[in-house]
Scaffold this motif. Structure first.
Motif, PDB file in Angstrom:
ATOM      1  N   SER A  57       0.844  -1.200   0.000  1.00  0.00           N
ATOM      2  CA  SER A  57       0.000   0.000   0.000  1.00  0.00           C
ATOM      3  C   SER A  57       0.876   1.246   0.000  1.00  0.00           C
ATOM      4  CB  SER A  57      -0.904   0.011   1.227  1.00  0.00           C
ATOM      5  OG  SER A  57      -0.127   0.249   2.396  1.00  0.00           O
ATOM      6  N   TRP A  58       0.296   2.340  -0.479  1.00  0.00           N
ATOM      7  CA  TRP A  58       1.018   3.613  -0.397  1.00  0.00           C
ATOM      8  C   TRP A  58       1.302   3.961   1.056  1.00  0.00           C
ATOM      9  CZ3 TRP A  58       3.879   5.658  -3.865  1.00  0.00           C
ATOM     10  CH2 TRP A  58       3.557   5.603  -5.228  1.00  0.00           C
ATOM     11  N   ALA A  59       0.371   3.675   1.962  1.00  0.00           N
ATOM     12  CA  ALA A  59       0.574   3.991   3.386  1.00  0.00           C
ATOM     13  C   ALA A  59       1.804   3.274   3.930  1.00  0.00           C
ATOM     14  CB  ALA A  59      -0.670   3.632   4.192  1.00  0.00           C
ATOM     15  N   ASP A  60       1.944   1.980   3.619  1.00  0.00           N
ATOM     16  CA  ASP A  60       3.109   1.228   4.090  1.00  0.00           C
ATOM     17  C   ASP A  60       4.392   1.710   3.418  1.00  0.00           C
ATOM     18  OD1 ASP A  60       1.510  -0.257   5.774  1.00  0.00           O
ATOM     19  OD2 ASP A  60       1.400  -1.990   4.439  1.00  0.00           O
ATOM     20  N   TRP A  61       4.329   1.982   2.118  1.00  0.00           N
ATOM     21  CA  TRP A  61       5.493   2.448   1.373  1.00  0.00           C
ATOM     22  C   TRP A  61       5.994   3.772   1.962  1.00  0.00           C
ATOM     23  CZ3 TRP A  61       7.635   6.128  -1.858  1.00  0.00           C
ATOM     24  CH2 TRP A  61       8.587   5.710  -2.788  1.00  0.00           C
ATOM     25  N   PHE A  62       5.063   4.713   2.192  1.00  0.00           N
ATOM     26  CA  PHE A  62       5.467   6.013   2.741  1.00  0.00           C
ATOM     27  C   PHE A  62       5.896   5.916   4.202  1.00  0.00           C
ATOM     28  CE2 PHE A  62       2.960   7.970  -0.828  1.00  0.00           C
ATOM     29  CZ  PHE A  62       4.068   8.543  -1.440  1.00  0.00           C
ATOM     30  N   ALA A  63       5.333   4.996   4.967  1.00  0.00           N
ATOM     31  CA  ALA A  63       5.775   4.817   6.352  1.00  0.00           C
ATOM     32  C   ALA A  63       7.253   4.408   6.375  1.00  0.00           C
ATOM     33  CB  ALA A  63       4.908   3.776   7.061  1.00  0.00           C
ATOM     34  N   SER A  64       7.632   3.501   5.489  1.00  0.00           N
ATOM     35  CA  SER A  64       9.028   3.073   5.408  1.00  0.00           C
ATOM     36  C   SER A  64       9.902   4.208   4.854  1.00  0.00           C
ATOM     37  CB  SER A  64       9.143   1.832   4.520  1.00  0.00           C
ATOM     38  OG  SER A  64      10.454   1.356   4.493  1.00  0.00           O
ATOM     39  N   PHE A  65       9.414   4.903   3.845  1.00  0.00           N
ATOM     40  CA  PHE A  65      10.113   6.053   3.248  1.00  0.00           C
ATOM     41  C   PHE A  65      10.426   7.096   4.323  1.00  0.00           C
ATOM     42  CE2 PHE A  65       9.777  10.245   1.193  1.00  0.00           C
ATOM     43  CZ  PHE A  65      10.626  10.112   0.086  1.00  0.00           C
ATOM     44  N   ASP A  66       9.440   7.427   5.133  1.00  0.00           N
ATOM     45  CA  ASP A  66       9.619   8.430   6.185  1.00  0.00           C
ATOM     46  C   ASP A  66      10.513   7.924   7.316  1.00  0.00           C
ATOM     47  OD1 ASP A  66       8.014  10.218   4.796  1.00  0.00           O
ATOM     48  OD2 ASP A  66       6.225   9.781   5.984  1.00  0.00           O
ATOM     49  N   ALA A  67      10.323   6.671   7.731  1.00  0.00           N
ATOM     50  CA  ALA A  67      11.115   6.113   8.830  1.00  0.00           C
ATOM     51  C   ALA A  67      12.602   6.117   8.492  1.00  0.00           C
ATOM     52  CB  ALA A  67      10.649   4.691   9.151  1.00  0.00           C
ATOM     53  N   ARG A  68      12.915   5.937   7.215  1.00  0.00           N
ATOM     54  CA  ARG A  68      14.321   5.918   6.786  1.00  0.00           C
ATOM     55  C   ARG A  68      14.841   7.294   6.405  1.00  0.00           C
ATOM     56  NH1 ARG A  68      14.559   0.980   2.653  1.00  0.00           N
ATOM     57  NH2 ARG A  68      12.741  -0.084   3.473  1.00  0.00           N
ATOM     58  N   LYS A  69      13.950   8.295   6.481  1.00  0.00           N
ATOM     59  CA  LYS A  69      14.330   9.672   6.122  1.00  0.00           C
ATOM     60  C   LYS A  69      14.886   9.743   4.690  1.00  0.00           C
ATOM     61  CE  LYS A  69      15.197  11.137  10.852  1.00  0.00           C
ATOM     62  NZ  LYS A  69      14.708  10.039  11.614  1.00  0.00           N
ATOM     63  N   LEU A  70      14.091   9.190   3.768  1.00  0.00           N
ATOM     64  CA  LEU A  70      14.488   9.178   2.365  1.00  0.00           C
ATOM     65  C   LEU A  70      13.956  10.395   1.626  1.00  0.00           C
ATOM     66  CD1 LEU A  70      13.815   5.414   1.536  1.00  0.00           C
ATOM     67  CD2 LEU A  70      16.018   6.505   2.027  1.00  0.00           C
ATOM     68  N   SER A  71      14.547  10.658   0.486  1.00  0.00           N
ATOM     69  CA  SER A  71      14.042  11.665  -0.439  1.00  0.00           C
ATOM     70  C   SER A  71      13.908  10.992  -1.807  1.00  0.00           C
ATOM     71  CB  SER A  71      14.973  12.871  -0.510  1.00  0.00           C
ATOM     72  OG  SER A  71      16.258  12.479  -0.949  1.00  0.00           O
ATOM     73  N   PHE A  72      13.125  11.602  -2.669  1.00  0.00           N
ATOM     74  CA  PHE A  72      12.793  11.060  -3.981  1.00  0.00           C
ATOM     75  C   PHE A  72      13.380  11.985  -5.034  1.00  0.00           C
ATOM     76  CE2 PHE A  72       9.666  10.535  -7.487  1.00  0.00           C
ATOM     77  CZ  PHE A  72       9.626   9.153  -7.598  1.00  0.00           C
ATOM     78  N   ARG A  73      14.402  11.525  -5.744  1.00  0.00           N
ATOM     79  CA  ARG A  73      15.025  12.292  -6.838  1.00  0.00           C
ATOM     80  C   ARG A  73      14.387  11.786  -8.133  1.00  0.00           C
ATOM     81  NH1 ARG A  73      19.459  15.420  -7.324  1.00  0.00           N
ATOM     82  NH2 ARG A  73      20.023  14.922  -5.173  1.00  0.00           N
ATOM     83  N   TYR A  74      13.911  12.690  -8.966  1.00  0.00           N
ATOM     84  CA  TYR A  74      13.149  12.278 -10.147  1.00  0.00           C
ATOM     85  C   TYR A  74      13.221  13.302 -11.263  1.00  0.00           C
ATOM     86  CZ  TYR A  74       9.632  15.701  -8.708  1.00  0.00           C
ATOM     87  OH  TYR A  74       8.992  16.866  -8.372  1.00  0.00           O
ATOM     88  N   GLN A  75      12.800  12.866 -12.447  1.00  0.00           N
ATOM     89  CA  GLN A  75      12.652  13.738 -13.610  1.00  0.00           C
ATOM     90  C   GLN A  75      11.219  13.646 -14.109  1.00  0.00           C
ATOM     91  OE1 GLN A  75      15.392  12.278 -16.583  1.00  0.00           O
ATOM     92  NE2 GLN A  75      16.875  13.854 -16.102  1.00  0.00           N
ATOM     93  N   GLU A  76      10.689  14.761 -14.539  1.00  0.00           N
ATOM     94  CA  GLU A  76       9.400  14.756 -15.238  1.00  0.00           C
ATOM     95  C   GLU A  76       9.618  14.411 -16.702  1.00  0.00           C
ATOM     96  OE1 GLU A  76       6.267  14.938 -14.406  1.00  0.00           O
ATOM     97  OE2 GLU A  76       6.554  15.376 -12.287  1.00  0.00           O
ATOM     98  N   LEU A  77      10.582  15.083 -17.321  1.00  0.00           N
ATOM     99  CA  LEU A  77      10.847  14.918 -18.749  1.00  0.00           C
ATOM    100  C   LEU A  77      12.332  14.694 -18.993  1.00  0.00           C
ATOM    101  CD1 LEU A  77       8.728  17.941 -20.051  1.00  0.00           C
ATOM    102  CD2 LEU A  77       8.057  15.531 -20.065  1.00  0.00           C
ATOM    103  N   ARG A  78      12.634  13.860 -19.995  1.00  0.00           N
ATOM    104  CA  ARG A  78      14.018  13.699 -20.447  1.00  0.00           C
ATOM    105  C   ARG A  78      14.440  14.976 -21.162  1.00  0.00           C
ATOM    106  NH1 ARG A  78      12.065   8.353 -22.831  1.00  0.00           N
ATOM    107  NH2 ARG A  78      12.510   6.867 -21.178  1.00  0.00           N
ATOM    108  N   ALA A  79      15.716  15.070 -21.461  1.00  0.00           N
ATOM    109  CA  ALA A  79      16.239  16.250 -22.157  1.00  0.00           C
ATOM    110  C   ALA A  79      15.548  16.467 -23.506  1.00  0.00           C
ATOM    111  CB  ALA A  79      17.752  16.124 -22.349  1.00  0.00           C
TER     112      ALA A  79
END
Length: 101
Positions: free
Chosen positions: A63-85
């Motif tokens: 679930s998103w709830a479980d995924w984000f609970a783990s994401f937050d507990a580990r103090k992670l950040s999400f690096r991403y791109q919307e569009l390629r060059a």
């Protein structure tokens, strides 16, 4: 750039905002997942996003709830791109420890 702000094609952005991450994934048809039998400190293990029509590792949906609970507990950040060059949609993302950004 933090948050979900628009950026030039090829620009990499970083966020910890759950809604930005969820919307980015949903626009690409990706769902929250983990690697089966992976554990981190007794909790959900390796976090992944499961994109449609991609082969490779067998992922376990979560679930998103479980995924984000783990994401937050580990103090992670999400690096991403919307569009390629070249302006086409990008599926690039990487999870990092927030102190690495």
């Amino acid at each position: 750039m933090k948050g979900g702000l628009s950026a030039a094609p090829g620009t990499t952005m970083v966020t910890t905002n759950h809604e930005v991450i969820r919307q980015w994934a949903q626009r690409r048809g990706a769902n929250p997942a983990t690697m089966p039998n992976s554990r981190y400190d007794g909790e959900m293990g390796v976090l992944r996003l499961d994109f449609p029509h991609y082969g490779g590792a067998v992922l376990q949906p979560v679930s998103w709830a479980d995924w984000f609970a783990s994401f937050d507990a580990r103090k992670l950040s999400f690096r991403y791109q919307e569009l390629r060059a070249d302006g086409t949609p990008s599926n690039f993302f990487r999870l990092e420890h927030a102190h690495d950004i």
